[in-house]
Design an enzyme around this catalytic site. Structure first.
Site, PDB file in Angstrom:
ATOM      1  N   GLY A 318       0.822  -1.203   0.000  1.00 57.00           N
ATOM      2  CA  GLY A 318       0.000   0.000   0.000  1.00 57.00           C
ATOM      3  C   GLY A 318       0.860   1.258   0.000  1.00 57.00           C
ATOM      4  O   GLY A 318       0.538   2.243  -0.668  1.00 57.00           O
ATOM      5  N   TRP A 321       2.294   1.619  -3.444  1.00 56.02           N
ATOM      6  CA  TRP A 321       1.266   2.089  -4.368  1.00 56.02           C
ATOM      7  C   TRP A 321       1.231   3.605  -4.408  1.00 56.02           C
ATOM      8  O   TRP A 321       1.003   4.204  -5.466  1.00 56.02           O
ATOM      9  CB  TRP A 321      -0.101   1.546  -3.938  1.00 56.02           C
ATOM     10  CG  TRP A 321      -1.242   2.079  -4.755  1.00 56.02           C
ATOM     11  CD1 TRP A 321      -1.735   1.570  -5.921  1.00 56.02           C
ATOM     12  CD2 TRP A 321      -2.054   3.231  -4.460  1.00 56.02           C
ATOM     13  NE1 TRP A 321      -2.792   2.333  -6.372  1.00 56.02           N
ATOM     14  CE2 TRP A 321      -3.012   3.361  -5.499  1.00 56.02           C
ATOM     15  CE3 TRP A 321      -2.061   4.175  -3.424  1.00 56.02           C
ATOM     16  CZ2 TRP A 321      -3.952   4.378  -5.520  1.00 56.02           C
ATOM     17  CZ3 TRP A 321      -3.000   5.190  -3.447  1.00 56.02           C
ATOM     18  CH2 TRP A 321      -3.935   5.280  -4.486  1.00 56.02           C
ATOM     19  N   HIS A 322       1.478   4.257  -3.271  1.00 56.97           N
ATOM     20  CA  HIS A 322       1.407   5.710  -3.223  1.00 56.97           C
ATOM     21  C   HIS A 322       2.541   6.379  -3.982  1.00 56.97           C
ATOM     22  O   HIS A 322       2.396   7.515  -4.429  1.00 56.97           O
ATOM     23  CB  HIS A 322       1.410   6.188  -1.766  1.00 56.97           C
ATOM     24  CG  HIS A 322       0.086   6.071  -1.093  1.00 56.97           C
ATOM     25  ND1 HIS A 322      -0.354   4.902  -0.523  1.00 56.97           N
ATOM     26  CD2 HIS A 322      -0.908   6.983  -0.917  1.00 56.97           C
ATOM     27  CE1 HIS A 322      -1.560   5.104  -0.006  1.00 56.97           C
ATOM     28  NE2 HIS A 322      -1.926   6.339  -0.239  1.00 56.97           N
ATOM     29  N   GLY A 323       3.672   5.725  -4.106  1.00 58.80           N
ATOM     30  CA  GLY A 323       4.773   6.351  -4.815  1.00 58.80           C
ATOM     31  C   GLY A 323       5.984   5.454  -4.904  1.00 58.80           C
ATOM     32  O   GLY A 323       6.205   4.589  -4.047  1.00 58.80           O
ATOM     33  N   PHE A 478      -0.464  10.283  -7.451  1.00 50.55           N
ATOM     34  CA  PHE A 478      -0.491   8.840  -7.204  1.00 50.55           C
ATOM     35  C   PHE A 478      -1.309   8.116  -8.251  1.00 50.55           C
ATOM     36  O   PHE A 478      -1.294   6.905  -8.263  1.00 50.55           O
ATOM     37  CB  PHE A 478      -1.061   8.548  -5.802  1.00 50.55           C
ATOM     38  CG  PHE A 478      -0.351   9.320  -4.719  1.00 50.55           C
ATOM     39  CD1 PHE A 478       1.021   9.382  -4.690  1.00 50.55           C
ATOM     40  CD2 PHE A 478      -1.074   9.978  -3.743  1.00 50.55           C
ATOM     41  CE1 PHE A 478       1.678  10.099  -3.706  1.00 50.55           C
ATOM     42  CE2 PHE A 478      -0.432  10.677  -2.748  1.00 50.55           C
ATOM     43  CZ  PHE A 478       0.945  10.734  -2.735  1.00 50.55           C
TER      44      PHE A 478
END
Length: 478
Positions: A318, A321-323, A478
């Site tokens: 997770g 996923w953001h960066g 994102f």
């Protein structure tokens, strides 16, 4: 294109609304096609070079989904089709979002000088996760045979396309298919405008207003104790109002079309535990990670130790996923560790004595907020070294400046904190219930006090928009 811009508010949105309802008087399918084309135009205005990629992604996933839904495949063939679909999505996401990050780490390990520079398509994470969920549900037999225009609109629907929420087909496509949504509803349009206005105020006044204070911690190579804390808190509240504002605006825009989006934000800083925080912050992402990663990994069904392992894997992914940066990996690892500690504590202390419930909730809320602020430092910092520098300053009370600038910053942060903890969530104020498709019952009943409140918010929001510079939402990256 930005929601908080004059071209969107005064030109794009009115034209799309008018065309949608005009076509809705004549056909049930035409307004769906119109809205899908408008969504593509919305995306193309700022990201024209990636429209072809988005269309290919839609065609690929719709084709795989069609095989899983309609074709009479055997179990092995169905697994293979699902694997091909998910692998295709993840490969594309990996190339565009993580190739540069991977190359940097290879260079650091091997001393090479490879250079990979690929422009990141805006919204790729959101429409990729949306379609992966569709494929998994199609494999599970939980998807009807949707028409291509409805599926295309489901993926491209412009209120969510750039920064979420992550949509679920069963929540959205049936709404696109209903004839009732193709006719204007004055009540829903009014509620949508009010919610949009409140979100606009949060973005252009509160989030953008406090943004300059973030530099106290994250643009100074040697922040003092008070500057580090003020900068970290400023970013904590900037991100809150920015994401809350976007979530309100997305819901408000969608309501104008008679379509209810899922709630994605519910006063997360009022949470009394990290578990509750993740039930309130980016709610659709939390649900996606739970349903399509944590539970398939085994969830809590294989013992306590594996539960903690699954939590860590889920939050690490997770975070990534953001960066594509180690700062996001550390942010995810911190939240994974927080969740493990939270669950372990709940197992050791299942029941709090009634006399201690209120003090425990207050202590839990304070500790949760502190943990979230510390993690946000990694989320915002340009590098791990910079994040550690800020955290070191936050832990060193011997270095305090506390000048005029810091006093002014403290006042702004105190106002932000009061709004965060004392003001109710917008959806609560409006009585928004996306499951039962109800909103604004107080307005419908003719109670004037809420109407005056919302009207004042609308005027204030548009007034602030006129004097604030237009800035992107943080989650656009994102």
């Amino acid at each position: 294109m930005l929601f908080n811009s004059y071209p969107f508010i005064l030109l794009f949105l009115p034209i799309v609304l008018a065309g949608y309802f005009w076509l809705g008087q004549r056909s049930n399918l035409a307004p769906v096609i119109w809205l899908a084309l408008a969504s593509l135009a919305f995306y193309a205005i700022g990201n024209w070079q990636f429209v072809a990629l988005l269309l290919m992604s839609i065609a690929f996933n719709y084709g795989i989904g069609h095989l899983l839904i309609v074709a009479k495949l055997g179990p092995a063939q169905r697994k293979a089709a699902l694997a091909i679909g998910i692998a295709g999505d993840l490969i594309v996401l990996g190339i565009f979002k993580y190739a540069g990050f991977a190359t940097e780490n290879v260079n650091a390990l091997l001393g090479t000088h490879l250079v990979v520079h690929i422009l990141l398509p805006v919204g790729i994470s959101f429409y990729t996760f949306t379609q992966i969920a569709f494929l998994v549900d199609a494999y599970r037999g939980q998807v009807a045979a949707y028409a291509l225009p409805h599926y295309a609109l489901f993926v491209t629907y412009f209120p969510h396309l750039i920064a979420g929420p992550i949509l679920h087909h069963k929540d959205m496509i049936p709404q696109f298919e209903r004839k009732e949504t193709k006719h204007p509803d004055a009540h829903l349009i009014l509620c949508g405008v009010i919610i949009f206005a409140i979100g606009l105020f949060k973005k252009t006044c509160l989030a953008d207003g406090i943004q300059p204070l973030v530099a106290l911690a994250f643009e100074s190579r040697s922040p003092s104790f008070d500057q580090a804390w003020l900068g970290a808190l400023a970013y904590t509240f900037q991100l809150y109002f920015d994401f809350s504002g976007y979530s309100d605006m997305a819901i408000g825009i969608s309501l104008m079309f008679g379509i209810f989006l899922p709630v994605n934000f519910n006063s997360p800083y009022k949470a009394t535990s990290i578990v509750e925080f993740w039930r309130r912050w980016h709610m659709t992402l939390s649900q996606f990670l739970r349903d399509y990663l944590y539970i398939p990994l085994g969830g809590n069904r294989r013992g306590r130790l594996l539960r903690y392992v699954n939590l860590m894997i889920t939050m690490l992914l997770g975070g990534l996923w953001h960066g594509a940066a180690w700062t996001f990996v550390v942010w995810g690892a911190l939240h994974g560790a927080y969740l493990c500690v939270n669950h372990a504590f709940n197992a050791l202390v299942p029941n709090v004595p009634s006399a201690l419930v209120r003090p425990a909730r207050i202590a839990g809320a304070a500790l949760t907020f502190l943990a979230v602020v510390v993690a946000w430092v990694f989320f915002r910092a340009a590098s791990l070294a910079w994040a550690l520098r800020v955290l070191h300053a936050m832990a060193d009370p011997s270095d305090i400046v506390f000048g005029r600038e810091e006093i002014a910053a403290m006042v702004m942060i105190a106002i932000s904190a009061a709004l965060v903890w004392l003001a109710p969530n917008t959806q609560v104020i409006m009585g928004y219930d996306h499951g039962n498709r109800r909103v604004g019952d107080a307005l419908r009943a003719g109670r004037m006090r809420p109407l005056l409140l919302y009207g004042a918010s609308l005027v204030l929001a548009f007034g602030i928009l006129g004097i604030q510079s237009h800035s992107e939402f943080i989650y656009f990256r994102f």
